[in-house]
Design a protein around this motif. Structure first.
Motif, PDB file in Angstrom:
ATOM      1  N   PHE A 129      -1.873  16.746  15.484  1.00 42.12           N
ATOM      2  CA  PHE A 129      -3.077  16.220  16.135  1.00 42.12           C
ATOM      3  C   PHE A 129      -2.738  15.663  17.519  1.00 42.12           C
ATOM      4  O   PHE A 129      -3.415  15.942  18.500  1.00 42.12           O
ATOM      5  N   PHE A 130      -1.651  14.869  17.610  1.00 40.04           N
ATOM      6  CA  PHE A 130      -1.238  14.330  18.906  1.00 40.04           C
ATOM      7  C   PHE A 130      -0.865  15.449  19.874  1.00 40.04           C
ATOM      8  O   PHE A 130      -1.253  15.419  21.050  1.00 40.04           O
ATOM      9  N   ILE A 131      -0.139  16.423  19.384  1.00 44.04           N
ATOM     10  CA  ILE A 131       0.272  17.538  20.245  1.00 44.04           C
ATOM     11  C   ILE A 131      -0.950  18.315  20.726  1.00 44.04           C
ATOM     12  O   ILE A 131      -1.076  18.622  21.915  1.00 44.04           O
ATOM     13  N   ILE A 177       0.920   4.884  22.083  1.00 45.16           N
ATOM     14  CA  ILE A 177       0.435   4.973  20.708  1.00 45.16           C
ATOM     15  C   ILE A 177       1.607   4.692  19.782  1.00 45.16           C
ATOM     16  O   ILE A 177       2.679   5.263  19.923  1.00 45.16           O
ATOM     17  N   TYR A 178       1.386   3.821  18.831  1.00 54.72           N
ATOM     18  CA  TYR A 178       2.405   3.488  17.845  1.00 54.72           C
ATOM     19  C   TYR A 178       2.062   4.228  16.568  1.00 54.72           C
ATOM     20  O   TYR A 178       1.043   3.952  15.940  1.00 54.72           O
ATOM     21  N   TYR A 179       2.876   5.161  16.191  1.00 57.69           N
ATOM     22  CA  TYR A 179       2.652   5.927  14.972  1.00 57.69           C
ATOM     23  C   TYR A 179       3.710   5.523  13.954  1.00 57.69           C
ATOM     24  O   TYR A 179       4.892   5.543  14.238  1.00 57.69           O
ATOM     25  N   LEU A 215      -9.329   9.359  20.378  1.00 62.90           N
ATOM     26  CA  LEU A 215      -8.280   8.930  21.312  1.00 62.90           C
ATOM     27  C   LEU A 215      -8.825   8.325  22.607  1.00 62.90           C
ATOM     28  O   LEU A 215      -8.047   7.882  23.443  1.00 62.90           O
ATOM     29  N   SER A 216     -10.145   8.253  22.759  1.00 65.85           N
ATOM     30  CA  SER A 216     -10.703   7.764  24.026  1.00 65.85           C
ATOM     31  C   SER A 216     -10.304   6.322  24.331  1.00 65.85           C
ATOM     32  O   SER A 216     -10.148   5.955  25.493  1.00 65.85           O
ATOM     33  N   SER A 223       0.831  -1.210   0.000  1.00 69.72           N
ATOM     34  CA  SER A 223       0.000   0.000   0.000  1.00 69.72           C
ATOM     35  C   SER A 223       0.859   1.250   0.000  1.00 69.72           C
ATOM     36  O   SER A 223       1.970   1.245   0.533  1.00 69.72           O
ATOM     37  N   LYS A 224       0.334   2.318  -0.557  1.00 71.69           N
ATOM     38  CA  LYS A 224       0.951   3.629  -0.392  1.00 71.69           C
ATOM     39  C   LYS A 224       0.605   4.066   1.029  1.00 71.69           C
ATOM     40  O   LYS A 224      -0.565   4.026   1.434  1.00 71.69           O
ATOM     41  N   LEU A 225       1.594   4.464   1.797  1.00 73.71           N
ATOM     42  CA  LEU A 225       1.349   4.781   3.202  1.00 73.71           C
ATOM     43  C   LEU A 225       0.373   5.938   3.374  1.00 73.71           C
ATOM     44  O   LEU A 225      -0.366   5.976   4.363  1.00 73.71           O
ATOM     45  N   ASP A 226       0.323   6.860   2.434  1.00 74.57           N
ATOM     46  CA  ASP A 226      -0.634   7.968   2.533  1.00 74.57           C
ATOM     47  C   ASP A 226      -2.075   7.488   2.372  1.00 74.57           C
ATOM     48  O   ASP A 226      -3.010   8.185   2.769  1.00 74.57           O
ATOM     49  N   ASP A 227      -2.269   6.319   1.788  1.00 75.23           N
ATOM     50  CA  ASP A 227      -3.622   5.791   1.590  1.00 75.23           C
ATOM     51  C   ASP A 227      -4.173   5.107   2.837  1.00 75.23           C
ATOM     52  O   ASP A 227      -5.367   4.804   2.904  1.00 75.23           O
ATOM     53  N   LEU A 228      -3.326   4.842   3.819  1.00 77.99           N
ATOM     54  CA  LEU A 228      -3.779   4.166   5.032  1.00 77.99           C
ATOM     55  C   LEU A 228      -4.470   5.145   5.971  1.00 77.99           C
ATOM     56  O   LEU A 228      -4.018   6.271   6.166  1.00 77.99           O
ATOM     57  N   THR A 229      -5.550   4.703   6.554  1.00 76.37           N
ATOM     58  CA  THR A 229      -6.354   5.538   7.440  1.00 76.37           C
ATOM     59  C   THR A 229      -5.601   5.875   8.719  1.00 76.37           C
ATOM     60  O   THR A 229      -4.944   5.010   9.305  1.00 76.37           O
ATOM     61  N   PHE A 230      -5.708   7.104   9.154  1.00 74.24           N
ATOM     62  CA  PHE A 230      -5.164   7.535  10.440  1.00 74.24           C
ATOM     63  C   PHE A 230      -6.059   6.924  11.521  1.00 74.24           C
ATOM     64  O   PHE A 230      -7.255   7.197  11.593  1.00 74.24           O
ATOM     65  N   ALA A 231      -5.494   6.077  12.364  1.00 77.96           N
ATOM     66  CA  ALA A 231      -6.278   5.258  13.290  1.00 77.96           C
ATOM     67  C   ALA A 231      -6.639   5.941  14.600  1.00 77.96           C
ATOM     68  O   ALA A 231      -7.305   5.349  15.438  1.00 77.96           O
TER      69      ALA A 231
END
Length: 191
Positions: free
Chosen positions: A173-175, A136-138, A128-129, A116-124
């Motif tokens: 987003f994390f920050i 968190i593994y990014y 954050l609840s 897969s192209k990494l940009d095509d993968l959904t941000f999981a």
């Protein structure tokens, strides 16, 4: 966790399908519970994925007959298609790239799935609840340019990256959500 507690927790859920990711740090434990899980949940299909089962998937299935199949390689797209095959009975396992599975007592290996192209993968992590007080593994890249004999990460000898703009947006987003209080205990693992 104790083996019996894990089996009991899984049994309480009564899953139709059980999917487990297998890594070097959990493969012995996973193999130690699979047969018992199949004994207490004989109708549950067990699917595995991850580097410890992907590369010798047919051999693994021969040695572990209680496992229905293996998701080989990167699992995001393959796993979604696998799950949809349980919902949509018209979708056949034979049509899903990246699977090795048992059907009517025979092992079948479908063609590999393209990376897969990494940009095509959904941000999981949009919600954050579920991740409170967890690590968190990014992942901003995949692969490895080296060829260490002991490591499965270097099998395809390539490195792929998520685009810098997307990485910056996701880290922001994390920050903004105060993941980790200070940079020295920032709890996002990056690779």
């Amino acid at each position: 966790h104790q083996k019996e507690d894990v089996i009991q927790d899984i049994y309480k859920e009564q899953p139709d399908v059980l999917a487990i990711s297998c890594y070097i740090w959990n493969i012995d434990f996973i193999q130690g519970i699979l047969e018992d899980i199949k004994k207490v949940l004989p109708k549950t299909d067990i699917w595995l994925g991850g580097p410890e089962v992907s590369y010798l998937s047919e051999q693994f299935l021969k040695e572990n007959p209680w496992v229905k199949g293996i998701v080989r390689g990167e699992g995001e797209v393959t796993f979604c298609e696998l799950v949809s095959s349980y919902v949509d009975k018209e979708k056949k396992l034979s049509d899903i790239c990246g699977l090795t599975y048992v059907s009517k007592g025979e092992i079948h290996s479908n063609p590999d799935r393209a990376l897969s192209k990494l940009d095509d993968l959904t941000f999981a992590y949009e919600d954050l609840s579920d991740f409170e007080n967890r690590i968190i593994y990014y992942e901003s890249s995949r692969g490895c340019p080296y060829s260490c004999a002991y490591c499965l990460s270097s099998v395809d000898k390539s490195v792929r990256f998520r685009s810098l703009d997307l990485v910056e947006k996701e880290l922001l987003f994390f920050i903004n959500h105060k993941v980790g209080k200070k940079w020295e205990d920032f709890s996002v693992w990056m690779c």
